[in-house]
Design a protein around this motif. Sequence first.
Motif, mmCIF file in Angstrom:
data_model
loop_
_atom_site.group_PDB
_atom_site.id
_atom_site.type_symbol
_atom_site.label_atom_id
_atom_site.label_comp_id
_atom_site.label_asym_id
_atom_site.label_seq_id
_atom_site.Cartn_x
_atom_site.Cartn_y
_atom_site.Cartn_z
ATOM 1 N N SER A 1 0.833 -1.201 0.000
ATOM 2 C CA SER A 1 0.000 0.000 0.000
ATOM 3 C C SER A 1 0.871 1.257 0.000
ATOM 4 C CB SER A 1 -0.912 -0.009 1.229
ATOM 5 O OG SER A 1 -0.139 -0.082 2.418
ATOM 6 N N PRO A 2 0.336 2.405 -0.417
ATOM 7 C CA PRO A 2 1.097 3.660 -0.440
ATOM 8 C C PRO A 2 1.633 4.012 0.943
ATOM 9 C CG PRO A 2 -0.920 3.872 -1.713
ATOM 10 C CD PRO A 2 -1.020 2.567 -0.989
ATOM 11 N N ARG A 3 2.813 4.657 0.966
ATOM 12 C CA ARG A 3 3.469 4.973 2.242
ATOM 13 C C ARG A 3 4.607 5.963 2.042
ATOM 14 N NH1 ARG A 3 4.935 -0.852 3.644
ATOM 15 N NH2 ARG A 3 2.914 -1.036 2.625
ATOM 16 N N ASN A 4 5.139 6.460 3.136
ATOM 17 C CA ASN A 4 6.395 7.213 3.133
ATOM 18 C C ASN A 4 7.078 7.023 4.487
ATOM 19 O OD1 ASN A 4 4.970 8.942 4.858
ATOM 20 N ND2 ASN A 4 5.729 10.792 3.893
ATOM 21 N N LYS A 5 8.281 7.560 4.622
ATOM 22 C CA LYS A 5 9.071 7.492 5.857
ATOM 23 C C LYS A 5 9.386 6.058 6.276
ATOM 24 C CE LYS A 5 7.100 11.883 7.311
ATOM 25 N NZ LYS A 5 6.250 12.599 8.275
ATOM 26 N N HIS A 6 9.517 5.177 5.307
ATOM 27 C CA HIS A 6 9.870 3.782 5.548
ATOM 28 C C HIS A 6 11.381 3.610 5.340
ATOM 29 C CE1 HIS A 6 8.754 4.689 1.456
ATOM 30 N NE2 HIS A 6 9.325 3.591 0.990
ATOM 31 N N SER A 7 11.877 2.373 5.506
ATOM 32 C CA SER A 7 13.306 2.113 5.310
ATOM 33 C C SER A 7 13.471 0.861 4.468
ATOM 34 C CB SER A 7 14.018 1.932 6.661
ATOM 35 O OG SER A 7 13.564 0.759 7.308
ATOM 36 N N CYS B 1 10.485 7.203 10.002
ATOM 37 C CA CYS B 1 11.627 8.096 10.230
ATOM 38 C C CYS B 1 12.666 7.427 11.125
ATOM 39 C CB CYS B 1 11.198 9.426 10.837
ATOM 40 S SG CYS B 1 10.041 10.357 9.831
ATOM 41 N N HIS B 2 12.739 6.102 11.058
ATOM 42 C CA HIS B 2 13.712 5.335 11.828
ATOM 43 C C HIS B 2 14.987 5.166 10.999
ATOM 44 C CE1 HIS B 2 10.950 2.804 9.507
ATOM 45 N NE2 HIS B 2 12.010 2.047 9.252
ATOM 46 N N ALA B 3 15.959 4.419 11.524
ATOM 47 C CA ALA B 3 17.205 4.150 10.807
ATOM 48 C C ALA B 3 17.402 2.646 10.716
ATOM 49 C CB ALA B 3 18.399 4.793 11.513
ATOM 50 N N SER B 4 18.046 2.192 9.642
ATOM 51 C CA SER B 4 18.248 0.752 9.461
ATOM 52 C C SER B 4 19.605 0.487 8.827
ATOM 53 C CB SER B 4 17.138 0.158 8.585
ATOM 54 O OG SER B 4 17.160 0.729 7.287
ATOM 55 N N ALA B 5 20.090 -0.746 8.998
ATOM 56 C CA ALA B 5 21.373 -1.162 8.429
ATOM 57 C C ALA B 5 21.381 -2.676 8.313
ATOM 58 C CB ALA B 5 22.541 -0.678 9.289
ATOM 59 N N VAL B 6 22.139 -3.194 7.347
ATOM 60 C CA VAL B 6 22.282 -4.635 7.145
ATOM 61 C C VAL B 6 23.670 -5.070 7.583
ATOM 62 C CG1 VAL B 6 22.417 -6.479 5.433
ATOM 63 C CG2 VAL B 6 20.624 -4.769 5.263
ATOM 64 N N VAL B 7 23.720 -6.156 8.360
ATOM 65 C CA VAL B 7 24.985 -6.775 8.758
ATOM 66 C C VAL B 7 24.865 -8.264 8.446
ATOM 67 C CG1 VAL B 7 26.663 -7.139 10.589
ATOM 68 C CG2 VAL B 7 25.212 -5.096 10.624
ATOM 69 N N GLY B 8 25.527 -8.714 7.391
ATOM 70 C CA GLY B 8 25.404 -10.116 6.984
ATOM 71 C C GLY B 8 23.987 -10.443 6.571
ATOM 72 N N THR C 1 20.632 8.537 11.410
ATOM 73 C CA THR C 1 21.224 7.535 10.519
ATOM 74 C C THR C 1 21.934 6.468 11.336
ATOM 75 O OG1 THR C 1 23.208 8.927 10.270
ATOM 76 C CG2 THR C 1 21.525 9.061 8.538
ATOM 77 N N MET C 2 22.018 5.275 10.743
ATOM 78 C CA MET C 2 22.761 4.169 11.340
ATOM 79 C C MET C 2 23.556 3.502 10.225
ATOM 80 S SD MET C 2 21.466 1.039 13.775
ATOM 81 C CE MET C 2 20.210 0.435 12.643
ATOM 82 N N THR C 3 24.861 3.327 10.425
ATOM 83 C CA THR C 3 25.765 2.837 9.392
ATOM 84 C C THR C 3 26.612 1.701 9.951
ATOM 85 O OG1 THR C 3 25.931 5.136 8.616
ATOM 86 C CG2 THR C 3 27.487 3.552 7.690
ATOM 87 N N ILE C 4 26.773 0.629 9.193
ATOM 88 C CA ILE C 4 27.657 -0.460 9.594
ATOM 89 C C ILE C 4 29.094 -0.053 9.292
ATOM 90 C CG2 ILE C 4 27.131 -1.575 7.373
ATOM 91 C CD1 ILE C 4 28.295 -3.341 10.616
ATOM 92 N N ILE C 5 29.980 -0.089 10.290
ATOM 93 C CA ILE C 5 31.375 0.320 10.069
ATOM 94 C C ILE C 5 32.350 -0.823 10.314
ATOM 95 C CG2 ILE C 5 30.961 2.762 10.544
ATOM 96 C CD1 ILE C 5 32.110 2.310 13.348
ATOM 97 N N ALA C 6 31.867 -1.946 10.821
ATOM 98 C CA ALA C 6 32.697 -3.135 11.017
ATOM 99 C C ALA C 6 31.755 -4.323 11.131
ATOM 100 C CB ALA C 6 33.572 -2.994 12.269
ATOM 101 N N ASP C 7 32.332 -5.524 11.194
ATOM 102 C CA ASP C 7 31.507 -6.725 11.246
ATOM 103 C C ASP C 7 30.562 -6.742 12.435
ATOM 104 O OD1 ASP C 7 32.669 -7.640 8.955
ATOM 105 O OD2 ASP C 7 34.104 -8.958 9.962
ATOM 106 N N ARG C 8 30.916 -6.032 13.482
ATOM 107 C CA ARG C 8 30.119 -6.086 14.710
ATOM 108 C C ARG C 8 29.795 -4.708 15.275
ATOM 109 N NH1 ARG C 8 33.991 -8.460 19.338
ATOM 110 N NH2 ARG C 8 32.840 -7.019 20.675
#
Length: 428
Positions: free
Chosen positions: A148-154, A233-240, A284-291
């Motif tokens: 469905s329509p939306r905004n401010k998602h991640s 308006c949250h923050a997200s990041a992928v690790v593995g 913002t949330m950013t992956i900068i190392a494996d952990r």
Amino acid sequence: MRKEVGRCAGEKLHERDGQARRRTTGSGMAVIPASTRQLERSTHTAFIHNNTLCVWGGFQASVSEDVILPSAEIWLCDLDSGTWQRRVMGGETPPLLLGFCGSYVNGSFYVFAGYDGLTYSNQMFSVDLTQHCYLWKKVMAAKGTTPSPRNKHSCWVHGGRLVYFGGYGCKTLREARNMDSSNFIIEEMTWLTIGDVLFRCWGWHNEVNVFDTFTSAWSVPETKGKPPLPRGCHASAVVGNKGYVCGGVESAELDMYCLDLVEWNWTQIEALSSRMPLGRSMHTMTIIADRTLFVFGGLGVDGKTLNDAWQFDMLAREWREISHPHANEPRVCHTACLGSDNDVVIFGGSSDLSITMDSITVLSCPSQTHSGDVLIIQTQPYPLFRLCEDFLGSNAELFSQHLDRLPAKLRGRIDKRIAFFSKLLAPT
């Protein structure tokens, strides 16, 4: 949470005609101010490819109103030389949007959903950035049901899939009735037709929707475990194989959840730290190392723009605040990408968004000042090769008789650094 609560380091560098100039203030951080007001923006998207920062969309303040920036252009910043370039885009150009979600995967840039000032969208567009000409095309789903329509998602990018989470959107009355109140928080009810569908209920949700870029198919995985509260308006990041999400809700402390992108299990991560980051959104949330995850800025639950930086050790489950010399440069609605040598490259955003509210209404939300700066934060010691490159680039006159002996590829890299530092050290 409210529908429109705000729209969603040192060395100093000054730009003239697209070139950067620096005055040194130490600590392994840098700021590249915008060379033109066209770069100033918030709620945009950004990603890095081949050490080039790519920036698209967003909005900026004009004299009397906020202006959504053109969707038929993309800005590229060579982070080796500090030079900006504007590229024109053609094809089936997306509408002007706020609160959209932009993702880069396998050489293509995807934009999904957003708000155009009048209505919400659930359209998807993509552009192949490996081609000489950047041509947008509207993406039509081959299988599955479009969300469905939306905004401010991640979005989490994982294995050629775009995994969307949360946001503010609309549901039909039947959809809302079939959803648990813990998964969809209704904020208002009004009649609106988008396409041929009549929507009635508007609010925040915690849905997970997956788009496979190889098959152009939408799907909804059956998740297990207790999901995060509905949010935007949250923050997200992928690790593995795991997607992390934090913030976007009105909580005193910053929460953290993890979704296994293979097994689809939700886990709430209880931090063991004695000190915790303030609850926030538009950060913002950013992956900068494996952990290790790196969180910067945002709008605090106290209604003020934040300038703090935190590292979260996923193994130890501990937060650690990182000191930096830019207390006068807070950011909200900015972007942050992982650069070379684990630099965090932050672009744009607002530096002075401040919202005053009581328990019912927003009392004031003054006009924002938008930034076009690139803020580079060093998170680890640089390798010897980079230190040598920078030393040669900033002391070219000492080695001018020897540079021709370098291999062509290396000479090209050094030439960029020479050009960069020659502009930085020139009078402003």
